[in-house]
Write an enzyme that holds these catalytic residues in place. Structure first.
Site: not given
Ligand code: GLY
Ligand code: MN
Ligand code: MN
Length: 465
Positions: A48, A254, A271, A282, A365, A369, A376, A408, A412, A429, A431
């Site tokens: 619940d 991720h 991140d 972000d 990547h 975005h 996103h 970002e 890697y 990374r 960002e």
């Molecule tokens: N934290 C998600 C991205 O960087 O796209």
């Molecule tokens: Mn991002």
């Molecule tokens: Mn991110």
């Protein structure tokens, strides 16, 4: 929950009313009709207990209203004196409010959020067939939710059932989302102000995590430092699942915050960022657990930072959305050749590396975005029409002042025989969040250092605490 006091800012009634007016005007220009926008459903977690409720972003964009069980109806065919902007929401209920907290009820919600009229959500299925009867078109999030699709079917069936009395169901169903997506792509002053505050809170959280980090800590302990700052400064939640990755885990894009221990010599990739009043930030930072980068870590870090600087330099109104990505790819590709991670003898020149996408093994990547209510965020990345490129894809959108996006780049490098061993298992990374301006961009997240020397200096200070 969901009371006025939950909002960190006062309700910006005119902002939401202004957005509804823009939608109504666009619908009138297409011949009128009715738009229906429901908030998100509550979702059961187990037995619940529900997941924490998060409103639907489109609904919130047009209302500012954060209670569950609510639907907005816009009537672009309203005659003089008829309500054009109508909220359906939960009624006041003394008993439920004792258990669950304050709810506005239709009357107070109408006044506080500036609707023309408001009714109990329980009357939605009775009112909607009446509202959509004899209207030319019904606008909603076409096909986005099985629940809303079923509701719409029910309303249409109810109108058609009265066919003999002369009323007609709308002849057209139209997707409301492309119009809202276009609006959401350009942030207004109200949104930018919230996003600046969200960026500031998230940056403080990263500073706190850097200062707290010591070799021997678990990833989840570092995550706790971030969550502490989000809540202490009034953010409602993380904007997405926090990534805290030590050592080789940083090469898993991720990876969630887990149980691994940050060891002396590891880099930590974080991140993580907060959602404040419905807006995401972000941020990614990568720093050494010990407080000092090793020489190979520093080499790669500086390449990623230079790639980010090049991408930031390329971010301004009037250029392609793809320009920052191409600027970053160029710097990263040169770095991969200079370090020997990509063997010049095998991969040739930087043009070959880019042309054959050899960089993609280490940078898989894109560089950014859209960012907004959703991390996103909504909105097309390519033009709706116009020329197509050699692969048949439509051309990238041109950046405009008020667009919000992340910048970002990363590298890697997994352990592999054809890669120099000194770089194995390094994942980096960096960002930041940006608002596009006519001549450049405003970075919202630079209250946490990004330069390697500055990161080391911050961590040195805390090591003396
Ligand atoms: N934290 C998600 C991205 O960087 O796209
Ligand atoms: Mn991002
Ligand atoms: Mn991110």
């Amino acid at each position: 929950m969901n009371s006025l006091t939950e909002l960190a800012s006062p309700i910006a009634v005119d902002v939401y009313r202004g957005r509804r007016e823009r939608v109504l005007a666009a619908m009138r220009a297409q011949g009128g009709g009715i738009a229906v926008v429901a908030t998100a459903p509550e979702v059961l977690r187990n037995r619940d207990a529900d997941y924490p409720f998060r409103h639907d972003s489109y609904f919130y964009y047009l209302t500012g209203f954060t209670e569950p069980e609510a639907t907005l109806v816009l009537n672009a065919s309203a005659q003089d004196g008829e309500p054009a902007s109508i909220l359906f929401c939960r009624e006041k209920n003394a008993e439920r409010e004792t258990w669950e907290g304050f709810r506005f009820g239709p009357e107070a919600a109408r006044d506080a959020f500036g609707f023309d009229a408001a009714f109990a959500i329980d009357s939605l299925d009775e009112e909607l067939p009446r509202l959509i009867a004899d209207r030319p078109a019904l606008y909603y999030a076409l096909g986005a939710s099985a629940e809303v699709d079923a509701q719409v079917r029910g309303w249409l069936a109810a109108v058609r059932a009265q066919g003999r009395s002369g009323v007609r169901a709308p002849e057209e169903a139209r997707n409301l989302l492309p119009l809202l997506d276009e609006m959401r792509l350009v942030k207004d002053a109200h949104e930018i102000a919230i996003m600046r505050r969200a960026g500031s809170i998230s940056a403080e959280a990263h500073r706190r995590a850097m200062r707290a980090c010591r070799p021997g800590m678990h990833e989840y302990e570092i995550e706790a430092e971030l969550l502490y700052t989000f809540r202490r400064r009034g953010a409602q939640a993380p904007a997405y699942g926090s990534i805290v990755a030590a050592g080789a885990n940083a090469c898993v894009l991720h990876y969630p915050a887990g149980n691994a221990i940050a060891r002396d010599g590891d880099l930590i990739l974080i991140d993580a960022a907060c959602e404040l009043d419905g807006y995401a930030s972000d941020i990614t930072r990568t720093f050494p657990a010990s407080g000092l980068f090793t020489p190979p870590q520093r080499e790669l870090y500086d390449i990623v930072l230079a790639a980010q600087s090049a991408a930031i330099e390329a971010t301004r109104a009037g250029v392609s959305f793809d320009a920052p990505h191409q600027a970053a790819v160029k710097v990263l590709s040169q770095g991969l050749l200079d370090t020997g991670i990509l063997d010049k003898a095998k991969f040739g020149t930087i043009d070959d590396v880019i042309g054959e996408r050899a960089f993609a093994r280490f940078y898989m990547h894109r560089t950014g975005h859209w960012l907004g209510m959703d991390v996103h965020d909504a909105g097309d990345y390519r033009n709706a029409d116009g020329p197509r490129d050699a692969q048949g894809a439509r051309e990238w959108r041109t950046l405009a002042a008020g667009n919000a996006l992340t910048i970002e780049p990363g590298l890697y490098v997994r352990a592999a025989e054809d890669v120099p061993e000194r770089y194995w298992n390094i994942g980096i990374r960096i960002e930041d969040d940006a608002i596009v301006t006519p001549n450049g961009c405003e970075l919202l997240t630079r209250e946490v250092p990004v330069d390697a020397d500055e990161i080391e200096a911050l961590m040195r200070e805390s090591n003396q605490d």
